[in-house]
Design a protein around this motif. Structure first.
Motif, PDB file in Angstrom:
ATOM      1  N   GLN A  63     105.385  63.881 -57.635  1.00  0.00           N
ATOM      2  CA  GLN A  63     104.120  63.905 -56.917  1.00  0.00           C
ATOM      3  C   GLN A  63     103.075  63.207 -57.778  1.00  0.00           C
ATOM      4  OE1 GLN A  63     103.666  65.037 -53.812  1.00  0.00           O
ATOM      5  NE2 GLN A  63     105.867  65.449 -53.787  1.00  0.00           N
ATOM      6  N   PRO A  64     102.247  62.360 -57.188  1.00  0.00           N
ATOM      7  CA  PRO A  64     101.226  61.679 -57.984  1.00  0.00           C
ATOM      8  C   PRO A  64     100.306  62.665 -58.701  1.00  0.00           C
ATOM      9  CG  PRO A  64     101.380  60.714 -55.805  1.00  0.00           C
ATOM     10  CD  PRO A  64     102.218  61.961 -55.790  1.00  0.00           C
ATOM     11  N   ILE A  65     100.039  62.356 -59.939  1.00  0.00           N
ATOM     12  CA  ILE A  65      99.122  63.184 -60.727  1.00  0.00           C
ATOM     13  C   ILE A  65      97.690  62.915 -60.283  1.00  0.00           C
ATOM     14  CG2 ILE A  65      98.271  63.606 -63.076  1.00  0.00           C
ATOM     15  CD1 ILE A  65     101.134  62.695 -63.998  1.00  0.00           C
ATOM     16  N   CYS A  66      97.385  61.658 -60.007  1.00  0.00           N
ATOM     17  CA  CYS A  66      96.067  61.249 -59.526  1.00  0.00           C
ATOM     18  C   CYS A  66      96.249  60.528 -58.186  1.00  0.00           C
ATOM     19  CB  CYS A  66      95.377  60.330 -60.525  1.00  0.00           C
ATOM     20  SG  CYS A  66      95.091  61.072 -62.132  1.00  0.00           S
ATOM     21  N   PRO A  67      96.347  61.275 -57.091  1.00  0.00           N
ATOM     22  CA  PRO A  67      96.625  60.651 -55.797  1.00  0.00           C
ATOM     23  C   PRO A  67      95.575  59.635 -55.349  1.00  0.00           C
ATOM     24  CG  PRO A  67      96.268  63.028 -55.553  1.00  0.00           C
ATOM     25  CD  PRO A  67      96.224  62.710 -57.009  1.00  0.00           C
ATOM     26  N   ASP A  68      94.364  59.748 -55.847  1.00  0.00           N
ATOM     27  CA  ASP A  68      93.315  58.795 -55.481  1.00  0.00           C
ATOM     28  C   ASP A  68      93.415  57.483 -56.267  1.00  0.00           C
ATOM     29  OD1 ASP A  68      92.672  60.372 -57.739  1.00  0.00           O
ATOM     30  OD2 ASP A  68      90.561  59.810 -57.574  1.00  0.00           O
ATOM     31  N   ARG A  69      94.373  57.401 -57.193  1.00  0.00           N
ATOM     32  CA  ARG A  69      94.542  56.201 -58.018  1.00  0.00           C
ATOM     33  C   ARG A  69      95.952  55.622 -57.905  1.00  0.00           C
ATOM     34  NH1 ARG A  69      91.810  55.997 -63.234  1.00  0.00           N
ATOM     35  NH2 ARG A  69      92.552  53.859 -63.114  1.00  0.00           N
ATOM     36  N   ILE A  70      96.608  55.760 -56.770  1.00  0.00           N
ATOM     37  CA  ILE A  70      97.940  55.206 -56.567  1.00  0.00           C
ATOM     38  C   ILE A  70      97.845  53.684 -56.549  1.00  0.00           C
ATOM     39  CG2 ILE A  70      99.871  55.012 -54.938  1.00  0.00           C
ATOM     40  CD1 ILE A  70      99.302  57.920 -54.154  1.00  0.00           C
ATOM     41  N   ARG A  71      98.762  53.039 -57.286  1.00  0.00           N
ATOM     42  CA  ARG A  71      98.740  51.576 -57.369  1.00  0.00           C
ATOM     43  C   ARG A  71      99.011  50.944 -56.014  1.00  0.00           C
ATOM     44  NH1 ARG A  71     102.604  49.336 -61.896  1.00  0.00           N
ATOM     45  NH2 ARG A  71     104.134  50.267 -60.532  1.00  0.00           N
ATOM     46  N   ARG A  72      98.314  49.864 -55.767  1.00  0.00           N
ATOM     47  CA  ARG A  72      98.543  49.051 -54.587  1.00  0.00           C
ATOM     48  C   ARG A  72      98.693  47.607 -55.046  1.00  0.00           C
ATOM     49  NH1 ARG A  72      96.317  53.406 -53.292  1.00  0.00           N
ATOM     50  NH2 ARG A  72      96.082  54.397 -51.310  1.00  0.00           N
ATOM     51  N   THR A  73      99.441  46.834 -54.308  1.00  0.00           N
ATOM     52  CA  THR A  73      99.646  45.440 -54.678  1.00  0.00           C
ATOM     53  C   THR A  73      98.355  44.662 -54.457  1.00  0.00           C
ATOM     54  OG1 THR A  73     101.944  45.630 -53.996  1.00  0.00           O
ATOM     55  CG2 THR A  73     101.084  43.421 -54.301  1.00  0.00           C
ATOM     56  N   PRO A  74      97.761  44.127 -55.538  1.00  0.00           N
ATOM     57  CA  PRO A  74      96.535  43.353 -55.375  1.00  0.00           C
ATOM     58  C   PRO A  74      96.849  41.938 -54.881  1.00  0.00           C
ATOM     59  CG  PRO A  74      97.150  43.465 -57.681  1.00  0.00           C
ATOM     60  CD  PRO A  74      98.142  44.305 -56.925  1.00  0.00           C
TER      61      PRO A  74
END
Length: 125
Positions: free
Chosen positions: A5-16
């Motif tokens: 589970q993401p530790i920081c769900p608001d900072r999940i990587r997205r492909t720039p």
């Protein structure tokens, strides 16, 4: 299996829009094990700035400044990555190379002691 589970769900990587990537075989094929810390830092920098074909150009002086090392160390580190088979260099161009299963050959020589012994073993058969 561990549920991740993401530790920081608001900072999940997205492909720039401008995306660089690292091949997992860097770890699974143990290339990273043959790199010094300086070589790993230089490789990360080159992967990040390379175009779609892996090409970039930076002077030894600029790389040294960006990576907080002296110019001699940046050249030695570049040569280390060439010897490992992760990059090719022809002044002023760097190319981040595809990681292949076959031994990397450059200027007619094998690039690691492990590959030399493997090659010698094949010659005895």
């Amino acid at each position: 299996m561990v549920a991740k589970q993401p530790i920081c769900p608001d900072r999940i990587r997205r492909t720039p829009k401008r995306f660089s990537w690292l091949d997992h075989r860097l770890v699974s094929d143990h290339y990273i094990d043959r790199c010094t810390h300086a070589a790993a830092a230089l490789y990360l920098f080159l992967v990040t700035v390379a175009d779609a074909r892996g090409m970039s150009y930076y002077s030894a002086r600029t790389l040294a400044q960006r990576l907080a090392m002296d110019e001699h160390t940046s050249v030695r580190t570049r040569d280390e990555l060439v010897d490992i088979g992760l990059i090719a260099y022809r002044n002023p161009l760097y190319q981040v190379l595809a990681i292949d299963a076959e031994p990397i050959r450059q200027t007619g020589t094998l690039q690691s002691v492990e590959q030399i012994f493997k090659h010698l073993g094949e010659g005895r058969q």
